[in-house]
Design a protein around this motif. Structure first.
Motif, PDB file in Angstrom:
ATOM      1  N   PHE A 176       2.034   5.292   6.386  1.00 43.17           N
ATOM      2  CA  PHE A 176       2.019   6.726   6.709  1.00 43.17           C
ATOM      3  C   PHE A 176       1.556   7.504   5.486  1.00 43.17           C
ATOM      4  N   THR A 177       1.243   8.763   5.703  1.00 46.33           N
ATOM      5  CA  THR A 177       0.794   9.610   4.605  1.00 46.33           C
ATOM      6  C   THR A 177       1.986  10.409   4.083  1.00 46.33           C
ATOM      7  N   THR A 178       2.187  10.382   2.788  1.00 46.29           N
ATOM      8  CA  THR A 178       3.318  11.101   2.209  1.00 46.29           C
ATOM      9  C   THR A 178       2.951  12.572   2.041  1.00 46.29           C
ATOM     10  N   SER A 179       3.948  13.370   1.662  1.00 47.05           N
ATOM     11  CA  SER A 179       3.694  14.803   1.518  1.00 47.05           C
ATOM     12  C   SER A 179       2.685  15.075   0.410  1.00 47.05           C
ATOM     13  N   THR A 180       2.517  14.101  -0.521  1.00 48.52           N
ATOM     14  CA  THR A 180       1.527  14.304  -1.576  1.00 48.52           C
ATOM     15  C   THR A 180       0.178  13.726  -1.182  1.00 48.52           C
ATOM     16  N   ARG A 181       0.002  13.456   0.083  1.00 48.23           N
ATOM     17  CA  ARG A 181      -1.232  12.889   0.622  1.00 48.23           C
ATOM     18  C   ARG A 181      -1.551  11.520   0.054  1.00 48.23           C
ATOM     19  N   LYS A 182      -0.512  10.809  -0.394  1.00 47.81           N
ATOM     20  CA  LYS A 182      -0.706   9.402  -0.743  1.00 47.81           C
ATOM     21  C   LYS A 182      -0.107   8.593   0.387  1.00 47.81           C
ATOM     22  N   LYS A 183      -0.033   7.266   0.220  1.00 44.74           N
ATOM     23  CA  LYS A 183       0.445   6.444   1.326  1.00 44.74           C
ATOM     24  C   LYS A 183       1.789   5.806   1.012  1.00 44.74           C
ATOM     25  N   ILE A 231       4.778   2.873   2.892  1.00 42.99           N
ATOM     26  CA  ILE A 231       4.919   1.857   3.941  1.00 42.99           C
ATOM     27  C   ILE A 231       6.308   1.951   4.535  1.00 42.99           C
ATOM     28  N   ASP A 232       6.354   2.058   5.849  1.00 44.57           N
ATOM     29  CA  ASP A 232       7.618   2.092   6.560  1.00 44.57           C
ATOM     30  C   ASP A 232       8.127   0.659   6.697  1.00 44.57           C
ATOM     31  N   LEU A 233       9.175   0.327   5.932  1.00 42.91           N
ATOM     32  CA  LEU A 233       9.599  -1.077   5.868  1.00 42.91           C
ATOM     33  C   LEU A 233      10.155  -1.574   7.196  1.00 42.91           C
ATOM     34  N   ASP A 234      10.573  -0.648   8.064  1.00 41.57           N
ATOM     35  CA  ASP A 234      11.123  -1.107   9.339  1.00 41.57           C
ATOM     36  C   ASP A 234      10.049  -1.594  10.288  1.00 41.57           C
ATOM     37  N   THR A 235       8.875  -0.963  10.220  1.00 41.70           N
ATOM     38  CA  THR A 235       7.815  -1.382  11.143  1.00 41.70           C
ATOM     39  C   THR A 235       6.858  -2.384  10.507  1.00 41.70           C
ATOM     40  N   CYS A 236       6.898  -2.490   9.187  1.00 33.99           N
ATOM     41  CA  CYS A 236       5.959  -3.398   8.509  1.00 33.99           C
ATOM     42  C   CYS A 236       6.230  -4.844   8.908  1.00 33.99           C
ATOM     43  N   VAL A 237       5.172  -5.577   9.271  1.00 35.24           N
ATOM     44  CA  VAL A 237       5.354  -6.989   9.619  1.00 35.24           C
ATOM     45  C   VAL A 237       4.912  -7.898   8.473  1.00 35.24           C
ATOM     46  N   LYS A 238       4.545  -7.310   7.369  1.00 33.74           N
ATOM     47  CA  LYS A 238       4.206  -8.055   6.152  1.00 33.74           C
ATOM     48  C   LYS A 238       3.027  -9.002   6.353  1.00 33.74           C
ATOM     49  N   CYS A 239       1.996  -8.508   7.004  1.00 33.96           N
ATOM     50  CA  CYS A 239       0.848  -9.371   7.235  1.00 33.96           C
ATOM     51  C   CYS A 239      -0.082  -9.381   6.027  1.00 33.96           C
ATOM     52  N   GLY A 240       0.034  -8.391   5.168  1.00 33.23           N
ATOM     53  CA  GLY A 240      -0.781  -8.396   3.957  1.00 33.23           C
ATOM     54  C   GLY A 240      -2.171  -7.833   4.146  1.00 33.23           C
ATOM     55  N   GLU A 241      -2.441  -7.297   5.323  1.00 35.53           N
ATOM     56  CA  GLU A 241      -3.777  -6.768   5.580  1.00 35.53           C
ATOM     57  C   GLU A 241      -4.083  -5.584   4.649  1.00 35.53           C
ATOM     58  N   CYS A 242      -3.046  -4.784   4.337  1.00 34.36           N
ATOM     59  CA  CYS A 242      -3.279  -3.619   3.480  1.00 34.36           C
ATOM     60  C   CYS A 242      -3.657  -4.045   2.054  1.00 34.36           C
ATOM     61  N   VAL A 243      -3.149  -5.218   1.622  1.00 37.29           N
ATOM     62  CA  VAL A 243      -3.503  -5.691   0.284  1.00 37.29           C
ATOM     63  C   VAL A 243      -4.998  -5.970   0.227  1.00 37.29           C
ATOM     64  N   THR A 244      -5.491  -6.599   1.289  1.00 33.06           N
ATOM     65  CA  THR A 244      -6.920  -6.903   1.350  1.00 33.06           C
ATOM     66  C   THR A 244      -7.734  -5.627   1.465  1.00 33.06           C
ATOM     67  N   ARG A 250       9.394   8.466   5.325  1.00 36.85           N
ATOM     68  CA  ARG A 250       8.283   8.953   6.136  1.00 36.85           C
ATOM     69  C   ARG A 250       8.555  10.431   6.435  1.00 36.85           C
ATOM     70  N   PRO A 251       7.606  11.330   6.160  1.00 37.82           N
ATOM     71  CA  PRO A 251       7.848  12.750   6.432  1.00 37.82           C
ATOM     72  C   PRO A 251       8.125  12.952   7.914  1.00 37.82           C
ATOM     73  N   ALA A 252       9.027  13.873   8.219  1.00 46.15           N
ATOM     74  CA  ALA A 252       9.387  14.101   9.624  1.00 46.15           C
ATOM     75  C   ALA A 252       8.170  14.511  10.437  1.00 46.15           C
ATOM     76  N   GLU A 253       7.385  15.405   9.851  1.00 46.47           N
ATOM     77  CA  GLU A 253       6.144  15.813  10.519  1.00 46.47           C
ATOM     78  C   GLU A 253       5.011  14.972   9.953  1.00 46.47           C
ATOM     79  N   PRO A 254       4.174  14.362  10.794  1.00 47.90           N
ATOM     80  CA  PRO A 254       3.064  13.590  10.233  1.00 47.90           C
ATOM     81  C   PRO A 254       2.181  14.471   9.368  1.00 47.90           C
TER      82      PRO A 254
END
Ligand SMILES: Cc1cc2nc3c(=O)[nH]c(=O)nc-3n(C[C@H](O)[C@H](O)[C@H](O)COP(=O)(O)O)c2cc1C
Ligand code: FES
Lengths: 657, 177
Positions: free
Chosen positions: A594-601, A603-616, A639-643
């Motif tokens: 998700f995008t943080t309030s500072t417009r960086k990214k 990771i929501d650990l509850d939904t992350c399946v740890k596939c490692g695709e983001c590393v690539t 995760r900010p309440a409002e996207p």
């Protein structure tokens, strides 16, 4: 090779040879370039069929008088699709091209075949030493290998019997048919050939026992190759099927059998098709069937498809399965050579064992003994996979060290990572650490180290691999494949798996490691066949050599290799993350980024399946995605309440497509 | 099961009787018969087990016992696009299980199941012999190497496009007739 001596050949063989040589000459006279394309399963998987199609198209369109020559597997899987172009008129030697895509194929046809420019930037190497292009023999991947059984693989068309005969094929069989079986066995015994099916049983001895057995005998080629990481038997059958058939016929004559079978996995559809066609061709040429080569000897060969059970590679299980039963191994003795298929004496040999025979009988026992070590003569074929630069099939003389094989021949570990372990012999083998890299590879040294030659599967693991996880993987496999006959194997292996699963999920307990060891030893003792007796090997060896890694899993819930997913977590280093970059968010299969309030990214650990695709996906100049173990070390970013609208969503920030 | 598939299966079962007659009544033929059945139906229907048992004079439970021993035999009809994910050694080390999970999530079925519309089925296999391309997935007999979660998406897009093309082709054929 001995010079062709006409008197020692039968009339039937000479006729076949003449046709074969004639065909070869005709090709030579037609001249023109030849395009050799590797079309075994591995090549096809990498897109070799599309490459061939592209060549066909461009040759037809531009009327280029070149011939496409389908060949089998060269063993250089990292370079597939592989094409060798032999263009004598260009003045260049035959050239090896790697990763030939359809586009590259069309380009090479136009520029090399038509204009004589070999496109140096795409050349891998020349197949012969010359002054123009560096030869592939300058690469240790080529020069350190010693091809014996795989000599013709990738050079001849597996679908063309004549090519095999033109290379001297079936000459050994022709000679053997007029020899006394005892003499054949003597040569094989003198060569010191040991079975390549895993256990290394002396082949001559096995045959001798079969010869003296009473009854209607049978020979079987074991092409079940159930190890989930080895594929040399498949490659040999797909590239040079007649060599295996010739070996089978030699074996049949030595043992006195009139019937032969090939037990092949049905998971290898191409190999099944190729060997079935080869049997048919050989029968039509009088090399199998009634009165082989006019010798008065008969041999009927049938192809039998296995149905996907690892334990059917074990010889008694294989027989049960051929009889139409569940493939459960039985007690030995009686060994199959005295009571096998339907009670008949049955000789079972591995594909490679059989494929050595024509060569041994042609070149002599002394020649074979000159290769390899004293107690393990000859060569060994390994399928080297995992974390190496040049994976593929490698044939080396026995006695070469693991270090030479992994680092010199296969190019070492990619991405500048460190070596951690090597698993030799598939699920029955062992996991060896760096300190064993200098042991010579042969049957006895490997067994001494707690591993085994087994199937010849060799998995190289770099430092980012977890040996606990890999042991768990092998146990998961053997546990599923256990036939269920012996209690220790059926239930004990299941228990081992449960304990390992617990450890890799971070729920290890005190005493788990001791229990693993005790149970492993009990399973080895309490099982009937090789499956149960070797199944604990990966655990026992990794426990012996990597005990502290098990301990960190149990005590700290930490996976040093970062492979056990429940024990790790991903997070994004906000210092490094680039504002407005969306690379990781767009590739995430579960929208966990998700995008943080500072417009960086984040990771929501509850939904992350740890596939490692983001590393690539994360551009290397940012390199912001981190993985940690234990999982609770990952900093929590809410995760900010409002996207938050990411920067890239704004039209003015979007790059032009 | 929609009626078209049902009718087709009934016709195949009828034909199976004649094909069984080609096999000698020898127990050693059991695996060949089972393979023939699987090639005909793409799986082993219950009725076929009874027919095979009848042909070889075996108890149906015996035939079922043999069939279930071997990984190759399936007892559920596969999808139009059977997807197999390799979980052999090399593929495991390179993250084959992650690929399998992606397919599971995407198709909303578990390994060993078929989607309700019978378009896709998903199973795991042990080494298809292309370890150098690990991780590997197969769609039908086509091998796809160096899989990654994002390539799973790509595969589905490709299948979708192929499907639409095939349908357009079919419609063109029909309108031409
Ligand atoms: C669990 C298990 C699996 C085996 N799988 C194979 C196999 O896939 N291919 C093979 O040739 N031998 C396999 N073997 C070894 C065979 O039992 C037998 O020893 C071998 O085929 C004999 O051939 P050789 O003398 O040429 O080695 C396996 C053994 C065990 C215990
Ligand atoms: S392990 Fe997947 S292809 Fe061999």
């Amino acid at each position: 090779m001995s010079p062709p001596d006409k008197r020692s050949r039968s009339a039937a063989y000479l006729a076949l040879q003449e046709t074969a040589l004639q065909e070869q000459e005709e090709h030579a006279e037609t001249g023109g370039p030849v395009i050799h394309i590797g079309l075994a399963t591995c090549g096809i998987a990498a897109g070799a069929l599309e490459t061939r199609h592209a060549f066909e198209q461009v040759l037809a369109e531009r009327k280029i008088p070149a011939r496409i020559h389908p060949v089998g597997c060269l063993g250089h899987c990292y370079a597939e699709p592989v094409v060798i172009i032999d263009h004598p008129d260009s003045g260049f030697p035959p050239i090896f091209y790697h990763e030939v895509t359809p586009g590259k194929a069309k380009m090479l046809a136009r520029l090399f075949l038509e204009e004589g420019d070999p496109r140096f930037e795409h050349v891998y190497g020349a197949m012969k030493p010359n002054d123009l292009i560096p030869s592939v023999m300058e690469f240790s991947r080529f020069s350190r290998e010693h091809r014996v059984v795989m000599e013709k693989c990738g050079r001849i068309d597996p679908g063309d019997l004549n090519e095999y005969i033109a290379e001297g094929g079936y000459r050994a069989l022709d000679a053997v048919l007029r020899m006394d079986p005892g003499q054949v066995i003597e040569t094989v015994t003198a060569s010191g050939l040991r079975g390549r099916g895993g256990a290394g049983f002396p082949t001559g001895l096995k045959w001798e026992r079969a010869r003296t057995a009473f009854g209607d005998k049978l020979v079987i080629c074991n092409a079940d190759e159930g190890d989930p990481g080895a594929y040399m038997d498949r490659a040999i059958i797909e590239s040079d099927p007649h060599q295996v058939l010739e070996g089978l016929a030699i074996c049949a004559h030595a043992a006195g059998a009139g019937e032969g079978g090939i037990y092949i996995r049905s998971e290898y559809p191409l190999a099944v098709r190729i060997i079935t066609r080869a049997v048919e061709q050989a029968r039509q040429a009088g090399l199998l069937g009634k009165n082989i080569l006019g010798s008065g000897i008969d041999l009927e060969v049938t192809v039998f498809q296995g149905s996907g059970a690892f334990v059917c590679g074990e010889e008694t299980g294989l027989i049960q399965s051929m009889e139409g039963r569940r493939g459960m191994p039985r007690h030995r003795p009686p060994y199959p050579v005295s009571r096998g298929f339907q009670g008949r004496p049955t000789v079972i040999n591995n594909v490679k064992t059989l494929a050595y025979l024509p060569l041994i009988l042609q070149r002599g026992a002394e020649w074979f003994r000159s290769l390899g070590t004293e107690h393990s003569p000859g060569t060994a074929v390994f399928s080297v996979v995992g974390d190496v630069v040049h994976p593929g099939l490698v044939e080396i003389p026995m006695g070469v060290t693991l270090r030479t094989l992994i680092f010199d021949i296969c190019g070492g570990i990619p991405k500048h990572k460190g070596f951690k372990a090597v698993q030799i012999g598939g699920p029955s083998g062992g996991c060896l650490p760096e300190s064993f890299l200098d042991i010579p590879i042969d049957f006895d040294s490997l067994t001494e180290a707690g591993a085994m030659m087994g199937s010849g599967g060799l998995v190289v693991m770099d430092e980012a691999t977890c040996v606990v996880n890999v042991s768990r993987y092998f146990l998961d496999f053997t546990q599923k494949e256990s036939c269920g006959k012996c209690t220790f194997c059926r239930i004990g292996a299941r228990h081992l798996l449960d304990i390992l699963t617990r450890i890799t999920c971070g729920n290890g307990r005190d005493g788990d490691l001791e229990q693993l060891e005790r149970l492993s030893r009990d399973i080895k003792q309490g099982s009937l066949c090789g499956l149960g007796r070797t199944a604990p090997n990966p655990i026992l060896t990794s426990l012996a050599y990597f005990r502290e890694e098990y301990e960190t899993h149990v005590q700290d819930g930490r996976c040093p290799g970062m492979m056990c997913r429940p024990l790790t977590a991903f997070y994004i280093d906000l210092e490094k993350c680039a504002r407005g970059c969306d690379a990781c968010a767009t590739c995430c299969p579960t929208d966990a980024v998700f995008t943080t309030s500072t417009r960086k990214k984040g990771i929501d650990l509850d939904t992350c399946v740890k596939c490692g695709e983001c590393v690539t996906a994360c551009p290397p100049e940012y390199d912001a995605v981190r993985r940690v173990s234990p999982a609770h070390l990952a900093p929590v970013v809410e995760r900010p309440a409002e996207p938050v609208e990411s920067a890239a969503d704004k039209p003015e920030n979007r790059e032009a497509p | 099961m929609d009626s078209e598939a049902g009718r087709e299966e009934a016709a195949l079962l009828n034909r199976l009787r004649t094909r069984l007659a080609d096999f000698e009544k020898d127990r050693a033929n059991l695996l060949s018969i089972l393979r023939m059945i699987q090639e005909t139906f793409s799986y082993i229907p219950e009725e076929a087990i009874y027919m095979a048992a009848d042909h070889l004079d075996l108890a149906p439970s015996e035939v079922y016992g043999v069939a279930t021993f071997y990984n190759q035999f399936k007892f559920n009809p596969p999808g139009k696009y059977p997807i197999k994910v390799c979980l052999g050694t090399a593929c495991h080390v390179k993250g084959g299980d992650i690929i399998l999970e992606n397919f599971e999530r995407k198709l909303d079925i578990r390994e060993g199941e078929t989607t309700p519309d019978r378009d896709f089925s998903l199973e795991r296999v042990a080494c298809v012999g292309c370890c150098a391309l690990a991780p590997v997935a197969l769609v039908g007999e086509a091998v796809h190497g160096h899989m990654a979660p994002s390539k799973v998406e790509g595969l589905f897009t490709r299948i979708q496009v192929e499907k639409e093309m095939a349908e357009r082709e079919k419609r063109r054929h029909e309108s031409a007739r």
